[in-house]
Design an enzyme around this catalytic site. Structure first.
Site, PDB file in Angstrom:
ATOM      1  N   ASP A  89      49.508 -22.872   0.676  1.00  0.00           N
ATOM      2  CA  ASP A  89      49.382 -21.687   1.531  1.00  0.00           C
ATOM      3  C   ASP A  89      49.575 -21.997   3.009  1.00  0.00           C
ATOM      4  OD1 ASP A  89      49.057 -19.947  -0.532  1.00  0.00           O
ATOM      5  OD2 ASP A  89      46.878 -19.786  -0.376  1.00  0.00           O
ATOM      6  N   GLY A 113      42.951  -9.749  -1.185  1.00  0.00           N
ATOM      7  CA  GLY A 113      42.558  -9.013  -2.378  1.00  0.00           C
ATOM      8  C   GLY A 113      43.625  -9.032  -3.444  1.00  0.00           C
ATOM      9  N   TRP A 115      45.167  -7.131  -7.201  1.00  0.00           N
ATOM     10  CA  TRP A 115      44.630  -6.687  -8.489  1.00  0.00           C
ATOM     11  C   TRP A 115      43.607  -7.670  -9.055  1.00  0.00           C
ATOM     12  CZ3 TRP A 115      43.769  -2.626 -11.171  1.00  0.00           C
ATOM     13  CH2 TRP A 115      43.588  -2.669 -12.566  1.00  0.00           C
ATOM     14  N   ASP A 151      45.990  -7.012   6.114  1.00  0.00           N
ATOM     15  CA  ASP A 151      46.248  -5.957   5.135  1.00  0.00           C
ATOM     16  C   ASP A 151      45.153  -6.032   4.075  1.00  0.00           C
ATOM     17  OD1 ASP A 151      47.981  -3.949   3.677  1.00  0.00           O
ATOM     18  OD2 ASP A 151      48.003  -5.574   2.206  1.00  0.00           O
ATOM     19  N   ASP A 153      43.784  -5.070   0.578  1.00  0.00           N
ATOM     20  CA  ASP A 153      44.257  -4.607  -0.727  1.00  0.00           C
ATOM     21  C   ASP A 153      43.083  -4.621  -1.709  1.00  0.00           C
ATOM     22  OD1 ASP A 153      45.629  -3.940  -2.992  1.00  0.00           O
ATOM     23  OD2 ASP A 153      47.128  -5.521  -2.847  1.00  0.00           O
ATOM     24  N   GLU A 155      41.444  -3.242  -4.769  1.00  0.00           N
ATOM     25  CA  GLU A 155      41.799  -2.512  -5.984  1.00  0.00           C
ATOM     26  C   GLU A 155      40.645  -2.538  -6.993  1.00  0.00           C
ATOM     27  OE1 GLU A 155      45.704  -3.446  -7.519  1.00  0.00           O
ATOM     28  OE2 GLU A 155      46.439  -4.029  -5.538  1.00  0.00           O
ATOM     29  N   TYR A 156      39.752  -1.514  -6.913  1.00  0.00           N
ATOM     30  CA  TYR A 156      39.766  -0.337  -6.055  1.00  0.00           C
ATOM     31  C   TYR A 156      38.338   0.008  -5.684  1.00  0.00           C
ATOM     32  CZ  TYR A 156      44.518   0.351  -7.776  1.00  0.00           C
ATOM     33  OH  TYR A 156      45.837   0.173  -8.091  1.00  0.00           O
ATOM     34  N   MET A 227      51.071   2.588  -2.919  1.00  0.00           N
ATOM     35  CA  MET A 227      51.646   1.894  -4.078  1.00  0.00           C
ATOM     36  C   MET A 227      52.134   2.916  -5.100  1.00  0.00           C
ATOM     37  SD  MET A 227      49.085  -1.401  -4.481  1.00  0.00           S
ATOM     38  CE  MET A 227      47.543  -0.467  -4.504  1.00  0.00           C
ATOM     39  N   TYR A 229      53.961   3.270  -7.616  1.00  0.00           N
ATOM     40  CA  TYR A 229      54.559   2.680  -8.818  1.00  0.00           C
ATOM     41  C   TYR A 229      53.456   2.417  -9.829  1.00  0.00           C
ATOM     42  CZ  TYR A 229      53.566  -1.164  -5.497  1.00  0.00           C
ATOM     43  OH  TYR A 229      53.004  -1.990  -4.541  1.00  0.00           O
ATOM     44  N   TRP A 370      56.950  -4.418  -3.391  1.00  0.00           N
ATOM     45  CA  TRP A 370      56.341  -5.535  -4.100  1.00  0.00           C
ATOM     46  C   TRP A 370      57.357  -6.021  -5.121  1.00  0.00           C
ATOM     47  CZ3 TRP A 370      51.980  -8.461  -3.832  1.00  0.00           C
ATOM     48  CH2 TRP A 370      51.773  -9.345  -4.908  1.00  0.00           C
TER      49      TRP A 370
END
Length: 399
Positions: A89, A113, A115, A151, A153, A155-156, A227, A229, A370
């Protein structure tokens, strides 16, 4: 041949434009909150999620000049603080930041974050103390790696997601952590003498809106990366469908679409200029699908490798027994292999061009996708880059 939008669609588009003006006029005197709005109107954002896993990114791997923003995925939450786990990273983060030399207008954010990485959000956001610990760790992380912001993210909020811990109070705590991050970013900007961005990845569902306070949240974030999709997925849907439809197909049992999600977000209080429309660089695959309507909206079952990136679709499937079809009502393609009874929902340059037109027509903040590595050929990014900016120039009367 593509279906043209009907009178109701055009009327709603006009209403949206009027509403956007009404929303924005009272705030024209607030330069800090809406400082980026003129840029978004003149130059829609192109946001790429870069998810290298345990591989090393080479500078030539990323077409930096075609991007507005890179969101590196993912940092995690460990012991209440933002952290990275993969040994690659640090090198990858440095490579991405170095791309700003090639494109000075590029911003690089760390996305936390995802999924599988959202299990610690509920605990982190629970108290003022826990939120403060996380926020300070984010500031240190940004300073260490010279990032341009964060950012989120999650979920959720208020929902189990991938088996994650959640609480009813996530709804309010989601707002609080974003408000506190924004407050600290505003202070830090004065020290750094540069802008710090705060964005979120948001689920394209009514459930996400029910468990959040988007009318409040939008005040603290620069963009809402919608998102749009996974509306249909083989693991949860026994019926095939378009997983990223721009408009709802009348035959669709769910009546879902990106257009519907955008409208719901606007109704929830998010200005169009802050909505960045998310698109997938991958497809979903169903098996045992009968040869009716070329497999669309038919019964199907999950298959091994039900996730197919665009590279696999374009180089393998299209040349090995799969036929491409076009859902004109939804403005998206799909594949069907009659011999193998396999159905694939995906995105391609034609559908992306129409989504870019939609972004410009509705004055949205831009396009997010993505994720970058799913199309090493660059065809999908090229379609976005050309279509988004060409459509916008045409709408402004430029050659």
């Amino acid at each position: 041949m593509l279906d043209l939008p009907g009178p109701q669609f055009l009327l709603r588009s006009l209403k949206r434009s009027i509403c956007l003006c009404c929303v924005m006029l009272p705030f024209l005197a607030l330069p800090r909150l809406f400082a980026s709005t003129p840029d978004k109107v003149s130059q829609p954002a192109i946001v790429a999620y870069v998810f290298p896993g345990n591989s090393l990114i080479q500078p030539g791997d990323i077409a930096a000049r075609k991007l507005t923003r890179i969101n590196f995925a993912f940092a995690l939450i460990q012991n209440g603080k933002i952290s990275t786990e993969d040994p690659q990273d640090a090198a990858n983060l440095a490579t991405l930041v170095s791309l700003k030399k090639e494109n000075p207008g590029l911003t690089v954010l760390i996305s936390v974050g995802g999924w599988l990485g959202s299990g610690k959000f509920s605990d982190m956001a629970l108290t003022r103390e826990s939120r403060g610990i996380f926020t300070q760790s984010v500031l240190a992380f940004i300073e260490q790696y010279q990032f341009d912001g964060l950012d989120v993210d999650w979920e959720y909020p208020g929902s189990v997601g991938a088996g994650n811990k959640f609480r009813p109070e996530d709804k309010q705590n989601y707002t609080l952590i974003l408000a506190e991050l924004r407050q600290q970013f505003d202070r830090e900007e004065k020290k750094l003498h540069r802008r710090l961005f705060l964005t979120i990845a948001a689920g394209a569902s009514s459930e996400f809106l029910e468990h959040t306070e988007m009318g409040k949240v939008q005040k603290y974030v620069d963009t809402v990366n919608l998102m749009a999709y996974d509306y249909y997925e083989p693991g949860s849907d026994t019926t095939t469908g378009n997983h990223a439809p721009l408009f709802a197909d009348p035959l669709d049992p769910k009546k879902i679409s990106a257009d519907r999600s955008v409208e719901e977000y606007e109704q929830a209080g998010v200005p169009a200029a802050k909505i960045v429309l998310g698109v997938p660089f991958y497809g979903h695959v169903w098996g045992q699908v009968p040869d009716r309507n070329h497999g669309l909206f038919q019964q199907g079952k999950p298959v091994p490798n039900a996730f197919a990136d665009y590279k696999n679709i374009s180089t393998n499937m299209l040349s090995n027994g799969f036929s491409r079809y076009w859902d004109a009502a939804a403005s998206v393609p799909y594949l069907y292999n009659a011999a193998q009874q396999i159905f694939v929902s995906y995105e391609d340059p034609e559908s992306l061009a129409l989504k870019c037109k939609y972004v410009n027509d509705h004055q949205l903040g831009g396009i997010m996708f993505w994720e970058y590595e799913s199309d090493p050929s660059g065809k999908l990014l090229d379609a976005i880059d050309i279509s988004l900016h060409h459509e916008q120039s045409a709408s402004m009367g430029q050659p």
